[in-house]
Design a protein around this motif. Structure first.
Motif, mmCIF file in Angstrom:
data_model
loop_
_atom_site.group_PDB
_atom_site.id
_atom_site.type_symbol
_atom_site.label_atom_id
_atom_site.label_comp_id
_atom_site.label_asym_id
_atom_site.label_seq_id
_atom_site.Cartn_x
_atom_site.Cartn_y
_atom_site.Cartn_z
ATOM 1 N N GLU A 92 0.825 -1.211 0.000
ATOM 2 C CA GLU A 92 0.000 0.000 0.000
ATOM 3 C C GLU A 92 0.857 1.259 0.000
ATOM 4 O O GLU A 92 0.606 2.199 -0.769
ATOM 5 C CB GLU A 92 -0.924 -0.004 1.211
ATOM 6 N N GLN A 96 0.645 3.674 -3.177
ATOM 7 C CA GLN A 96 -0.163 4.873 -2.971
ATOM 8 C C GLN A 96 0.631 6.085 -2.507
ATOM 9 O O GLN A 96 0.294 7.212 -2.862
ATOM 10 C CB GLN A 96 -1.292 4.568 -1.989
ATOM 11 N N PHE A 178 -6.038 -0.798 -5.381
ATOM 12 C CA PHE A 178 -5.124 0.278 -5.791
ATOM 13 C C PHE A 178 -4.004 -0.240 -6.680
ATOM 14 O O PHE A 178 -3.484 0.503 -7.516
ATOM 15 C CB PHE A 178 -4.560 1.018 -4.564
#
Length: 215
Positions: A92, A96, A178
């Motif tokens: 993540e 991101q 994502f």
């Protein structure tokens, strides 16, 4: 905490050698990294195995790779309510926050974790089936890969499972919303590699993992 001890002298000596040479020769670069923050182009997910040294394999400098290591270079499926958050948190952050352009899963030959998974799934390591086995529960991630190689000749199964450890991880990466968005949007690419420790060679998955070619 009474269990904490000073660093072994051989490691302290290596640190002082690095500080006097590599750091001294590149101190401006290290200070810039500290001040400006990291901007790695790639995240590498590799095995904890001490024989696998991805920065050496790729000749990488400090600040170039965002690296996460775990047993058998595995990525669990996307599970916000699950318990396997260490690897998922690293993915993540890389995707991101750091906006890496490449996410590379690097497997390797003679992987103890993969061999353990094979032994467990084939009924030869009952200790790994215990709920108290952290290794066994982690290697459960690779069970779908074992199911795909179990009908191969016995002598070929472990090597095939080493490749499956990479492919299963890439499949699981695509379950992260994502990651999928970044890949399908062209902002990031996924890569699967296997490093042959004894030969010093590197193979990459092509055709969606249907075959492997030398880099």
């Amino acid at each position: 905490m009474h269990n904490i001890r000073p660093l072994p002298q051989y490691l302290a000596g290596r640190f002082h050698g690095w500080k006097a040479t590599s750091y001294a020769e590149n101190s401006a670069w290290y200070r810039r990294l500290a001040t400006d923050g990291q901007r790695p182009r790639a995240m590498v997910i590799s095995c904890c195995d001490s024989r696998v040294h991805v920065t050496s394999i790729f000749g990488a400098d400090s600040g170039e790779f965002f690296i996460h290591r775990n047993i058998a270079n595995l990525v669990p499926p996307y599970a916000p309510d699950g318990l396997q958050h260490g690897t998922s948190a690293a993915v993540e952050y890389a995707v991101q926050a750091l906006k890496v352009a490449h996410l590379i899963v690097v497997g390797h030959t003679n992987c103890g974790g993969v061999a353990g998974c094979h032994a467990m799934c084939s009924g030869h390591a009952p200790e790994l089936e215990e709920k108290t086995s952290f290794v066994g529960r982690w290697m459960d991630i690779l069970r779908p890969g074992y199911d795909r190689v179990r009908d191969l000749p016995e002598g070929e199964q472990v090597a095939a499972l080493e490749r499956e450890a990479v492919l299963v991880s890439i499949e699981n990466l695509m379950t992260f919303p994502f990651v999928r968005a970044a890949v399908e949007g062209g902002q990031m690419s996924l890569h699967g590699l296997v490093h042959d420790i004894s030969e010093g060679t590197l193979f990459q998955a092509v055709d969606g993992g249907k075959s492997w070619t030398a880099v």
